[in-house]
Design an enzyme around this catalytic site. Structure first.
Site, PDB file in Angstrom:
ATOM      1  N   SER A 121       0.849  -1.190   0.000  1.00  0.00           N
ATOM      2  CA  SER A 121       0.000   0.000   0.000  1.00  0.00           C
ATOM      3  C   SER A 121       0.883   1.237   0.000  1.00  0.00           C
ATOM      4  O   SER A 121       1.994   1.217   0.558  1.00  0.00           O
ATOM      5  CB  SER A 121      -0.896   0.010   1.246  1.00  0.00           C
ATOM      6  N   TYR A 134      -1.868  -0.471  10.233  1.00  0.00           N
ATOM      7  CA  TYR A 134      -1.980  -0.927   8.846  1.00  0.00           C
ATOM      8  C   TYR A 134      -0.727  -0.530   8.075  1.00  0.00           C
ATOM      9  O   TYR A 134      -0.144  -1.342   7.353  1.00  0.00           O
ATOM     10  CB  TYR A 134      -3.216  -0.328   8.194  1.00  0.00           C
TER      11      TYR A 134
END
Length: 241
Positions: A121, A134
């Site tokens: 990501s 995350y």
């Protein structure tokens, strides 16, 4: 998976529920692609072992491509996370990908020309409103990518990662449904739009093809230029120097 299958790959996919697996396999086989599927929770050790055994049987002990597409998120301030939430995020996003790579290594090495692609990501590259845990899990995935690329080069296994920004998926729509937030996302993206799933899929497929045979250990941002532009949270003006 669609991009790989459409380029001729024989794909074995997995999901946590039989309904998701059956739906995907029906749709893709109707298009004439060679696709099979299995129910698997990759955060569970026994489920991972079953997946590896199934893949070994189907492909004769050899796997050319492994795409690790696992991940979920909990969005909240860092100080509000519980130990259980931290463990769940790190176990699913990082530990499961690490363990799955280890388990598939013999099958990948048997290929003689294999490729591993992680789904990372842009949260691993720049600060954004993803939540710290995350981002940590995906940043660790990036380092795993680089280490495995060096360690497994002798086995003729290339290891790369794609790092998407906002992609038009149901998961992203949960936050993009907020008009102010969606506008901040578009303002921070030089391309002026969110990405499409096929654009991440095509980048992944490229990293598995002979066309990328000299590419390994790389984190490919699929983000419309966001990671080189920066992020301004909605409702907050950027300070001037």
């Amino acid at each position: 998976m669609e991009s790989l299958a459409s380029h001729g790959a024989i794909v074995h996919t997995c999901a946590r529920t039989s309904s998701d697996v059956d739906s995907a396999v029906r749709e893709w086989t109707a298009r004439g692609w060679r696709v099979s599927g299995a129910v698997c929770d990759v955060s569970d050790a026994a489920s991972r072992a079953s997946l590896v055994a199934d893949a070994s049987r189907r492909f004769g002990g050899r796997v050319d491509i492994l795409v690790s597409n696992v991940g979920f998120n909990i969005r909240k301030p860092t100080v509000d996370f519980t130990e259980a939430e931290y463990a769940a995020l790190m176990n699913t996003n990082l530990a499961s990908a690490f363990e799955l790579c280890k388990a598939f290594h013999p099958l990948l090495a048997a290929s003689g020309d294999a490729s591993v692609v992680f789904n990372s990501s842009v949260a691993s590259l720049v600060s954004m409103q993803s939540g710290a845990i995350y981002a940590m899990s995906k940043a660790a995935t990036n380092i795993l990518t680089k280490y495995l690329a060096c360690e497994w080069a002798k086995d003729r296994i290339r290891v790369n990662a794609v790092a998407p920004w906002y992609i038009a998926t149901p998961l992203a729509q949960q936050v993009l449904s907020d008009p102010e937030y969606a506008r901040a996302v578009l303002d921070a993206t030089p391309a002026g739009r969110v990405g499409e799933p096929r654009e991440v899929g095509d980048a992944t497929a490229f990293l598995c093809m002979p066309a990328s045979s000299y590419v390994t250990g790389q984190i490919l941002a699929v983000d419309g230029g966001f990671s080189v532009n920066g992020w301004k949270p909605p409702g907050r003006k950027r300070s001037k120097l």
